[in-house]
Design a protein around this motif. Structure first.
Motif, PDB file in Angstrom:
ATOM      1  N   PHE A 113      -7.933  18.086  -3.044  1.00 25.81           N
ATOM      2  CA  PHE A 113      -6.932  17.850  -2.016  1.00 25.81           C
ATOM      3  C   PHE A 113      -7.196  16.586  -1.203  1.00 25.81           C
ATOM      4  N   VAL A 114      -8.420  16.054  -1.299  1.00 22.05           N
ATOM      5  CA  VAL A 114      -8.748  14.837  -0.552  1.00 22.05           C
ATOM      6  C   VAL A 114      -7.845  13.686  -0.967  1.00 22.05           C
ATOM      7  N   LYS A 115      -7.462  13.660  -2.258  1.00 26.49           N
ATOM      8  CA  LYS A 115      -6.636  12.563  -2.753  1.00 26.49           C
ATOM      9  C   LYS A 115      -5.249  12.555  -2.131  1.00 26.49           C
ATOM     10  N   TYR A 116      -4.877  13.645  -1.436  1.00 23.35           N
ATOM     11  CA  TYR A 116      -3.560  13.693  -0.827  1.00 23.35           C
ATOM     12  C   TYR A 116      -3.537  13.091   0.573  1.00 23.35           C
ATOM     13  N   ILE A 117      -4.691  12.678   1.098  1.00 21.44           N
ATOM     14  CA  ILE A 117      -4.712  11.991   2.389  1.00 21.44           C
ATOM     15  C   ILE A 117      -4.110  10.601   2.176  1.00 21.44           C
ATOM     16  N   PRO A 118      -3.083  10.240   2.935  1.00 20.44           N
ATOM     17  CA  PRO A 118      -2.379   8.970   2.686  1.00 20.44           C
ATOM     18  C   PRO A 118      -3.296   7.751   2.823  1.00 20.44           C
ATOM     19  N   LEU A 119      -3.050   6.757   1.988  1.00 20.74           N
ATOM     20  CA  LEU A 119      -3.829   5.525   2.009  1.00 20.74           C
ATOM     21  C   LEU A 119      -3.797   4.838   3.374  1.00 20.74           C
ATOM     22  N   PRO A 120      -2.645   4.772   4.080  1.00 20.31           N
ATOM     23  CA  PRO A 120      -2.649   4.111   5.395  1.00 20.31           C
ATOM     24  C   PRO A 120      -3.650   4.717   6.376  1.00 20.31           C
ATOM     25  N   VAL A 121      -3.829   6.044   6.320  1.00 19.97           N
ATOM     26  CA  VAL A 121      -4.795   6.695   7.211  1.00 19.97           C
ATOM     27  C   VAL A 121      -6.212   6.311   6.811  1.00 19.97           C
ATOM     28  N   ASN A 367       3.999  -4.909   3.537  1.00 21.65           N
ATOM     29  CA  ASN A 367       5.147  -5.338   2.730  1.00 21.65           C
ATOM     30  C   ASN A 367       5.960  -4.175   2.183  1.00 21.65           C
ATOM     31  N   ILE A 368       5.330  -2.999   2.064  1.00 17.55           N
ATOM     32  CA  ILE A 368       6.005  -1.872   1.421  1.00 17.55           C
ATOM     33  C   ILE A 368       6.810  -1.035   2.411  1.00 17.55           C
ATOM     34  N   SER A 369       6.213  -0.694   3.549  1.00 17.43           N
ATOM     35  CA  SER A 369       6.860   0.293   4.428  1.00 17.43           C
ATOM     36  C   SER A 369       6.499   0.068   5.888  1.00 17.43           C
ATOM     37  N   LYS A 370       7.503   0.118   6.745  1.00 20.70           N
ATOM     38  CA  LYS A 370       7.264   0.014   8.187  1.00 20.70           C
ATOM     39  C   LYS A 370       6.565   1.261   8.720  1.00 20.70           C
ATOM     40  N   MET A 371       6.930   2.439   8.172  1.00 22.05           N
ATOM     41  CA  MET A 371       6.297   3.680   8.625  1.00 22.05           C
ATOM     42  C   MET A 371       4.820   3.696   8.257  1.00 22.05           C
ATOM     43  N   ASP A 372       4.510   3.312   7.005  1.00 28.51           N
ATOM     44  CA  ASP A 372       3.114   3.235   6.584  1.00 28.51           C
ATOM     45  C   ASP A 372       2.343   2.222   7.426  1.00 28.51           C
ATOM     46  N   THR A 374       2.932   1.359  10.500  1.00 34.74           N
ATOM     47  CA  THR A 374       2.703   1.925  11.831  1.00 34.74           C
ATOM     48  C   THR A 374       1.513   2.871  11.820  1.00 34.74           C
ATOM     49  N   VAL A 375       1.456   3.752  10.815  1.00 30.33           N
ATOM     50  CA  VAL A 375       0.338   4.696  10.704  1.00 30.33           C
ATOM     51  C   VAL A 375      -0.974   3.938  10.553  1.00 30.33           C
ATOM     52  N   LEU A 376      -0.994   2.927   9.683  1.00 29.98           N
ATOM     53  CA  LEU A 376      -2.220   2.143   9.449  1.00 29.98           C
ATOM     54  C   LEU A 376      -2.687   1.457  10.730  1.00 29.98           C
ATOM     55  N   LEU A 377      -1.761   0.777  11.407  1.00 29.76           N
ATOM     56  CA  LEU A 377      -2.149   0.007  12.597  1.00 29.76           C
ATOM     57  C   LEU A 377      -2.574   0.909  13.749  1.00 29.76           C
ATOM     58  N   VAL A 378      -1.847   2.022  13.936  1.00 29.22           N
ATOM     59  CA  VAL A 378      -2.210   2.946  15.015  1.00 29.22           C
ATOM     60  C   VAL A 378      -3.595   3.538  14.755  1.00 29.22           C
ATOM     61  N   THR A 379      -3.857   3.962  13.512  1.00 24.16           N
ATOM     62  CA  THR A 379      -5.170   4.515  13.165  1.00 24.16           C
ATOM     63  C   THR A 379      -6.267   3.472  13.356  1.00 24.16           C
TER      64      THR A 379
END
Length: 558
Positions: A113-121, A367-372, A374-379
């Motif tokens: 299940f670890v592989k399901y943690i999103p890459l941006p996080v 380049n791919i997603s604004k939502m991704d 946001t998650v990456l930058l906030v984290t």
């Protein structure tokens, strides 16, 4: 006899390779173990204890053939944060509890299940740790004696306050170490004799010689006690245990991700396959054992693992040999390590931290997603500016929100008006005047869960003015239904019944059907024929036609 043959075969085919790989990995890992301990705010020997014990236990019990475990960059920041909050007792207890978590993860087979943690996080969290590690090395890079700080801004402020005390010698050693680590492999790649020399060892020898030669007064590692660590009991105080639980879970989660990522790298380099759950159990056993020997939490170390593989390791024994060689160094060469300049260790960790900040992943995500993004930058920002426990919690919360938003966007409920009227179900409906005037067909695409209810409600409200006695819900493309979806479906059936409308559910997936059959109220509605279930929409249409014919025949007889 079979065991004897295996031993003989190992000595013949693998022993030399494992010894060589273990020796070189130990030599490279020595300064890293000391550096990670210092960066974590603990004594240098604690890093060596971790490298020795974790390396041996995980190699013996883990599920990856080539992984080398020990102190790592991923653990330094959370260890330092835990030290500032709960002291040394808190670090040791958190490491033990993290080990319990990891063993539990493995026994419950949660490795996959670890592989399901999103890459941006993961990327934001890892890059944030890299940035924290980089900032934390600035005092040592400049030869400043400053106590390790939990917050990045505190470190920067302390450096600015002591800017007049910067040591040129320490700065040169640090810069020289960084340049050697980055460019030495490229410069000597075509020189066979020296291209196998680890650049970190060359930098270590040169920086130590500078200290001897110039007799300069810069911060050094200091005395490392020779000998084995003494066994000690932990403080299992209930209040402290509750306090360190969030940090322990973060250590466990971070260690799990790092260790399984390391195992995946092994698989890619060797064309092998690891056992993720066994690897977690091995890592957990190591982390449960380490605190009793003054060791901090460890995890799979990608850089040392890659060296182990490149140097020709054949079996798990390479990791055990690595630990034994480190133990020999600890027992007999500890006094020499006392002269290692901290500026050299800062240079090593600066290179490590630079490699943790994956600029390519940042660019790709942006380049791919604004939502991704946001998650990456906030984290990333929270990891640098707050603490790792809070950053991990917010990162996971944002990933759940991101999943929720995406699942909601996937939901689509369409009427048959959107399809070709001359083929399939529409051909049947429009060929029969009764069906055309009395049947509504909705096709539900996507999971029927709480996030889909607003879509379902809005689509139903659009057709409230269309009063047709037969409503068909096509559910072929519904992969799952949750409790909220089930309640809303039953509510829809009840309200339709009050309006003298009949509801038909068609093409239900087996898993969804199983959930429906376990709901007693929906089962009762089926038994009382307030809702009808068919394998296909065509069957439902045939049923409606037949029911209409029977009704007409009955009226004619009467």
């Amino acid at each position: 006899m079979e065991i004897q043959n295996k031993v003989s075969e190992y000595f013949k085919n693998s022993l030399a390779n494992d010894l060589r790989a273990g020796a070189i990995t130990a030599i490279v890992g020595l300064p890293l173990a000391i550096a990670f301990a210092i960066a974590s705010g603990v004594e240098p020997q604690m890093g060596l204890y971790t490298a020795i014990i974790a390396g041996m236990l995980v190699s013996a019990t883990g599920g990856s053939k080539y992984s080398i475990s020990g102190p790592s960059s991923a653990m330094t920041v959370i260890t330092l944060s835990t030290l500032h909050s709960f002291g040394l007792e808190g670090i040791l207890l958190a490491g033990f509890v993290a080990g319990v978590f990891q063993v539990s993860f493995g026994l419950l087979k949660l490795g996959k299940f670890v592989k399901y943690i999103p890459l941006p996080v993961i990327s934001g969290f890892t890059s944030g740790i890299g940035a924290m590690l980089l900032i934390g090395q600035i005092p040592n890079a400049f030869g400043l004696v400053i106590e390790s700080k939990e917050q990045a801004w505190e470190t920067i402020y302390a450096v600015i306050s002591n800017i007049n005390n910067i040591s040129r010698t320490a700065t040169v050693i640090c810069i020289g170490t960084v340049l050697l680590l980055l460019y030495f492999p490229v410069l000597v790649s075509k020189i066979r004799i020296i291209r196998s020399l680890p650049p970190s060892i060359i930098a270590l020898v040169l920086s130590t010689l500078v200290v001897f030669r110039l007799n300069t007064d810069i911060p050094l590692v200091g005395n490392i006690p020779s000998g084995l660590p003494q066994i000690q009991m932990l403080n299992f105080d209930l209040e402290l245990l509750i306090d360190v639980l969030p940090a322990a879970f973060t250590i466990a989660l971070l260690g799990t991700i790092q260790s399984l990522l390391c195992a995946v790298v092994c698989d890619g380099m060797t064309n092998s396959k690891h056992d993720s759950n066994r690897e977690l159990v091995g890592q957990g056993i190591a982390n449960m054992t380490l605190p009793f020997f003054s060791g901090i939490a460890g995890t799979g170390a990608i850089a040392r693992t890659a060296i182990n593989i490149r140097e020709g390791a054949k079996t798990q024994m390479a990791g055990i040999f690595q630990s034994l060689i480190l133990l020999i160094i600890l027992l007999y060469l500890g006094p020499i390590a006392a002269f290692i300049p901290k500026a050299y260790l800062a240079g090593v960790l600066i290179v490590v931290s630079m490699r943790m900040i994956n600029v390519d992943e940042f660019k790709t995500t942006m380049n791919i997603s604004k939502m991704d993004s946001t998650v990456l930058l906030v984290t990333f920002v929270l990891t640098v500016l707050t603490n790792l426990v809070f950053a991990a919690q917010i990162g996971m919360f944002l990933s759940i929100v991101l999943l929720f938003v995406r699942l909601t966007n996937v939901i689509d409920i369409q009427t048959m008006e959107n399809y070709d009227k001359t083929s399939g179900i529409n051909a049947t409906i429009f060929a029969d005047p009764y069906l055309k005037n009395n049947v509504l067909v909705y096709t539900i695409n996507g999971p029927f869960f709480f996030g889909a209810m607003n879509v379902f409600e809005s689509k139903i409200n659009e057709h409230m003015n269309i009063s047709k006695p037969h409503i068909i819900l096509r559910m072929r493309y519904v992969p799952f239904i949750d409790a909220t979806g089930m309640e809303r479906l039953k509510s829809f059936i009840r309200s339709s019944k009050k309006q003298r409308q009949k509801v038909y559910l068609t093409s239900i997936q087996p898993e969804v059907m199983r959930i429906m059959e376990n709901d007693w109220e929906l089962t009762e509605l089926m038994k009382k024929q307030h809702v009808h279930v068919f394998d296909s929409t065509q069957e439902a249409l045939e049923f409606v036609k037949e029911e209409n014919e029977n009704k007409k025949n009955k009226n004619q007889i009467e």
